[in-house]
Each structure stands twice: as C-alpha cells, then as structure tokens.
Scaffold this active site. Structure first.
Site, PDB file in Angstrom:
ATOM      1  N   ARG A 193      -6.633   9.553 -10.187  1.00 20.42           N
ATOM      2  CA  ARG A 193      -7.190   9.718  -8.866  1.00 20.42           C
ATOM      3  C   ARG A 193      -5.976  10.009  -7.784  1.00 20.42           C
ATOM      4  NH1 ARG A 193      -6.470   7.354  -3.427  1.00 20.42           N
ATOM      5  NH2 ARG A 193      -8.343   7.507  -2.664  1.00 20.42           N
TER       6      ARG A 193
ATOM      7  N   SER B 216       0.584  -1.112  -0.051  1.00 19.44           N
ATOM      8  CA  SER B 216      -0.133  -0.009   0.229  1.00 19.44           C
ATOM      9  C   SER B 216       0.883   1.243  -0.009  1.00 19.44           C
ATOM     10  CB  SER B 216      -1.087   0.035   1.195  1.00 19.44           C
ATOM     11  OG  SER B 216      -0.154   0.121   2.451  1.00 19.44           O
TER      12      SER B 216
ATOM     13  N   THR C 278      -5.284   7.532   7.528  1.00 18.75           N
ATOM     14  CA  THR C 278      -4.963   6.548   6.660  1.00 18.75           C
ATOM     15  C   THR C 278      -6.754   5.843   6.127  1.00 18.75           C
ATOM     16  OG1 THR C 278      -4.859   4.736   8.204  1.00 18.75           O
ATOM     17  CG2 THR C 278      -2.658   5.548   7.272  1.00 18.75           C
ATOM     18  N   GLY C 279      -6.483   4.894   5.413  1.00 15.25           N
ATOM     19  CA  GLY C 279      -7.922   4.684   4.842  1.00 15.25           C
ATOM     20  C   GLY C 279      -8.620   5.380   3.806  1.00 15.25           C
TER      21      GLY C 279
ATOM     22  N   THR D 294       1.819   7.146   0.480  1.00 15.58           N
ATOM     23  CA  THR D 294       0.869   5.671   0.184  1.00 15.58           C
ATOM     24  C   THR D 294       0.874   5.438  -1.316  1.00 15.58           C
ATOM     25  OG1 THR D 294      -1.485   5.156   0.225  1.00 15.58           O
ATOM     26  CG2 THR D 294      -1.064   7.262  -0.399  1.00 15.58           C
TER      27      THR D 294
ATOM     28  N   THR E 297      -1.246   2.677   3.306  1.00 12.18           N
ATOM     29  CA  THR E 297      -0.809   4.222   3.634  1.00 12.18           C
ATOM     30  C   THR E 297      -0.007   4.068   5.078  1.00 12.18           C
ATOM     31  OG1 THR E 297      -2.732   5.343   2.651  1.00 12.18           O
ATOM     32  CG2 THR E 297      -1.223   6.689   3.800  1.00 12.18           C
TER      33      THR E 297
HETATM   34  N1  GLY Z   1      -5.854   7.225   2.174  1.00  9.22           N
HETATM   35  C1  GLY Z   1      -5.023   6.742   1.026  1.00  9.22           C
HETATM   36  C2  GLY Z   1      -5.957   7.010  -0.111  1.00  9.22           C
HETATM   37  O1  GLY Z   1      -6.962   6.927  -0.130  1.00  9.22           O
HETATM   38  O2  GLY Z   1      -5.213   7.356  -1.061  1.00  9.22           O
END
Ligand code: GLY
Length: 337
Positions: free
Chosen positions: A225, A84, A248-249, A215, A197
């Site tokens: 994105r 990640s 994170t998330g 990340t 992340t």
């Molecule tokens: N928190 C990492 C992402 O959504 O890219």
C-alpha cells in the site's frame, strides 16, 4: 470506505504576527501571516519546536531552504518517539516498516519521491536524490532501497521494540477467528490506525518555495500500500509563483481528491491558504458520506499567509511556523461535516 474499527537573520525584515482581517470577523476568517523567510510544519508545540528549530538553524547557516526543510524532516525520521514517520514508525500488517516521502523545489518545478522504502531511515533524503540525481520522479520498493544503498545510505532496522509490541497487539486482537491470542491480561482491542506523517514547507528570502512530506504511512497497511505522501499533488504540492500545501491523515482520501494540488490551484485563483485548506476538506466530504477518519491540510502562500484545517476537533495548535521572530503556533480550524 471501511470503518477504522475494522481493520537575524533579516534580509527582508520580518514581523511575526497573527493578523486578523478585521475586528468583527469571525475566528474562522482570521488569517495568520508571517513575513518571509519562513518555515512551517504540520505539528503543534512539541514537534513544531523539535523540527523547526534545527531546520531554521540550518537555514541561517546555509541560506539554503531545501537543506533546511530536509533537516526538519530528518529530525522526525530519526526520532523513535514518533510512531508515524521513519525509525519507530508503525509497520505494515506483516510487521515491516515501509516509508513514503516526497520533496519539491519551486525553482524549475522539480520533484522526487520514494514509496514503500524499507530499511532506510531518511526517506526524504532519498526522495531528494531521486529529484537531483535522476531523470525520474518516483522510485519504489526494493529498487528505491537499492538506489539509496548505491548512494551510501546505511541499511537499518526501522522497527523499534515499542512499535513491534504495538503491532503484535494489533495482530492478536484483530479477530477472534484466527490463531493469534493476546496475553491473558489484555482484554481491550487495539483498533487505532495511525496516519501521522509530517509536512515541512519553507519559503526563502527570495520567495522560492520548498517542501517535504514524509511518513511510515497507515499503520498495519496491506503490504504494498502506498499513501498520499509520495504522490506529487496529493500529500505535497507547490508552485513557485503561488505557495505550497501538504497533507497528513487518511491518504486514500487525499489521493482521490488531489488534495495538495487542489489547495495550491485554489490559492492561485485567489483563495487565502486558510480558505483553500477548508475548501479541499469540503471536497473530501463531497465524495464521502461518513467521515470516520482525519485529514489535515496546511498551506502557505508567497505573502506569508498560513492556513491549516482538519476534520478532527482541535485541541491545541495543529501547525507551527518559524521566522526571524521565533516560533508561532497556529490552532487552525476544524471543518465540521
Ligand atoms: N497520509 C499518510 C498516509 O496515508 O499514508
């Protein structure tokens, strides 16, 4: 929101302890506290140790907390075991690994970030150069890559065989209405959307605050994105008079509630880091009826109080800290909606 199914140092000597605010207070109200200097990261035991031990060693030898948080972030960025962040990160829907990272430095309220960066392992180090060697804050895509190359970063292939195979399987099992077919023996679907992340935050012996978020972003994202990690105030925020927070998330949810900024401002208003992390998760829940994703926040204030909370059930420590007394692991709290 679409369902995921679819698509010694002791200058000011320190005591490391988990302090309870009172014997009859609930666990939810407990406040973990360490004395400064301290570093924390948004991972439990395994990665906490891998990241924070070398980061702390860097602090001890350099007395430079910015170098120390960067050292910690670099560990995950170059480790293919983590899918990640950095090298070995899961790619976008076209099979390209693209990285997002941000860095902040309390003195001077300085910051830098990169987004959608390809072929460079240490996105956080490029973000640092944006902060230190430009008059801008954010560089993106091919131009961020060119900037990194101009500063001597090597071009590298970030897609490991393991991540390529996971991506291919995701692509082959995504839909029955396209021409991609999984291997005969593969009957299960690969619907998991990783948003790993890492945040590494540090406060030095003078009380100065530093942080990094890095990340490879949401697995299989649409090309272009950008998540919360490189957005100052979303995936990372700090204020040298207050403390720091990182996310994170699911980045989209963090961006639309300015998560890390919200936490730092709530700490400025008097909330503990724990209260502020929970508050920011509840804010996400106010704008979502269906929490089918995870967001985790970690935060630290200048008293050395640490907070961490997430939507997902807690199965073990979700945050680690290191100080002159060694490692500490913090379970945090699940915010149930
Ligand atoms: N928190 C990492 C992402 O959504 O890219």
């Amino acid at each position: 929101m679409k369902s995921f199914d679819r698509r010694t140092f002791v200058k000011k000597s320190l005591t490391l302890s988990a302090l309870s605010l009172g014997a009859n207070k609930s666990r939810a109200e407990q406040q973990v506290r360490v004395l400064l200097p301290v570093m924390i990261c948004s991972r439990g035991r395994k990665w906490g140790e891998r990241v924070l031990q070398p980061a702390w060693q860097k602090w001890l030898t350099s007395q430079n907390m910015l170098d120390a948080v960067e050292t910690g972030a670099n560990v995950v960025e170059q480790d293919p075991d983590d899918n990640s962040v950095g090298y070995g990160g899961l790619p976008n829907e076209e099979g390209k690994v693209t990285l997002d990272a941000s860095i902040m430095k309390g003195p001077g309220h300085r910051c830098g970030s990169v987004a959608a960066l390809e072929n460079i392992v240490h996105a956080s180090s490029v973000a640092r150069l944006v902060m230190e060697r430009t008059d801008h804050i954010m560089l993106v895509g091919k131009d961020a890559y060119r900037f990194a190359r101009a500063h001597g970063f090597k071009k590298e292939n970030l897609l490991t065989e393991k991540s390529r195979i996971e991506w291919l399987r995701w692509k082959e099992t995504l839909s029955e209405r396209d021409d991609w077919l999984p291997a005969d023996h593969d009957t299960s679907r690969n619907n998991e959307r990783i948003t790993g992340t890492i945040n590494v935050l540090g406060i030095d012996d003078q009380g100065n605050v530093f942080g990094i978020t890095t990340t490879s972003g949401l697995a299989y994202k649409i090309p272009g994105r950008v998540g919360d990690s490189p957005i100052i105030g979303a995936g990372l925020y700090l204020d040298n008079t207050v403390g720091a927070a990182g996310a994170t998330g699911r980045g989209e949810e963090v961006i639309r509630t300015c998560g890390s900024f919200l936490i730092v401002e709530k700490m400025r208003d008097g909330m503990s880091p724990q209260q502020a992390c929970e508050y920011a998760l509840k804010r996400i829940a106010q704008v979502n009826t269906d929490i089918d994703f995870n967001v985790k926040y970690i935060a630290i204030n200048k008293k050395g109080q640490i907070g961490c909370a997430q939507f997902k059930p807690i199965k073990g420590p979700i945050c680690s800290a290191i100080s002159s007394k060694g490692m500490q692991y913090i379970n945090g709290k699940q915010v149930k909606i």
